[in-house]
Design an enzyme around this catalytic site. Sequence first.
Site, PDB file in Angstrom:
ATOM      1  N   HIS A 118       0.823  -1.208   0.000  1.00 48.16           N
ATOM      2  CA  HIS A 118       0.000   0.000   0.000  1.00 48.16           C
ATOM      3  C   HIS A 118       0.861   1.265   0.000  1.00 48.16           C
ATOM      4  CE1 HIS A 118       1.026   0.840   4.197  1.00 48.16           C
ATOM      5  NE2 HIS A 118       0.872  -0.458   4.411  1.00 48.16           N
ATOM      6  N   GLU A 137      -2.387  -7.239   7.708  1.00 49.79           N
ATOM      7  CA  GLU A 137      -1.059  -7.128   8.317  1.00 49.79           C
ATOM      8  C   GLU A 137      -1.003  -7.865   9.653  1.00 49.79           C
ATOM      9  OE1 GLU A 137       1.982  -7.172   8.346  1.00 49.79           O
ATOM     10  OE2 GLU A 137       2.645  -5.149   7.816  1.00 49.79           O
TER      11      GLU A 137
END
Length: 370
Positions: A177, A251
């Site tokens: 990202h 994550e």
Amino acid sequence: MIVEADGGSRGNPGPAGYGAVVRDKLTGETLAERKGSVGVATNNVAEYQGLIAGLRAARELNAETVDVRMDSKLVVEQMAGRWKIKHPSMQPLALEAQQLARTFQKVTYEWIPRERNRQADRLANEAMDGETKGEAKGQIKGEPQGESKADESKEGDKQPHWSGATGDPTRLILLRHGQTRLSVERRYSGRGDHPLTELGLEQASKAAQRLSKVDDIAAIISSPLQRTVQTAQKLGEATGLEVITHQGLIETDFGTWEGLTFAEAARQDPEIHRRWLGDTSVRPPEGESFDEVNARVRKARSEIIAKFGGKTLVLVSHVTPIKTLLRQALDVGPQFLFRMHLDLTGVSIAEFYPDGHASVKLVNDTSHLG
């Protein structure tokens, strides 16, 4: 992972076969099945063949530690080093199994009653019944069947002969990202749901412009967190593809270290933080270990490939899941996680073949930001 293995012979010696199952230890999910005929042999020889097949399958699936469970007391005790291996027909098989076991960080052996080994027992009986005729021995669950070696040779332009990989790979384009406030401040950013900064949105747009030129993308799959979804949506807008989210790409859960800097976490929990930096089984307080991330990502990879196998996919995720996928593709140990650096919107590419092979084609390319 867990390996369950069995073998049998009708006649002892007689027509013999083996079966093996590999499971995810955390979820119990069956990751692979193996079965095969070994001709005329004894029960014990067939049991060893089942163990060897199970260890090979676990190695192909990038297992690090393996718990072997068998209903053969003899094989378990011999492999654990408590019984001597006297019979000449079993000595080379035991040696092969020992050599395979040394490729893992740790292997344990446990005897279980036959009723707890039913899946491997069923596979061994199918092999003895001759049901493996015409099938590829040692097939990974979900692997395409029916292609002969002659068929494979016609696909020479689709497979790298130097690696021995066969079949059409699933090509994973791995995109980290863009920038968030926590990445600017270099703070642990795990499950916290932070949006992209203005620069982060710009980085995502540049990555989307680059990847939109790939004309065979079948799907865009993202972690469900805001920073990855925003990054993925830029590519979705450029390609017209809908963004799919998958929880397995999220994550690492950094627990009480969420939002802290490296130095702050080290001061807060000095002993745990020190161990965490070198031991992938250690969890941050109230968090998730890298071993648990590895199992989660492997499961996600299996689910994604089961749905989109043989296609090109863009996976938009975070540092740890992307490193983990690269590590699995390279079939390397856990120290890889601590030595690999990934930049914001860095692009990496890994290909996974249906026969268990894999290939890394690109790592952390940020040329689109230049």
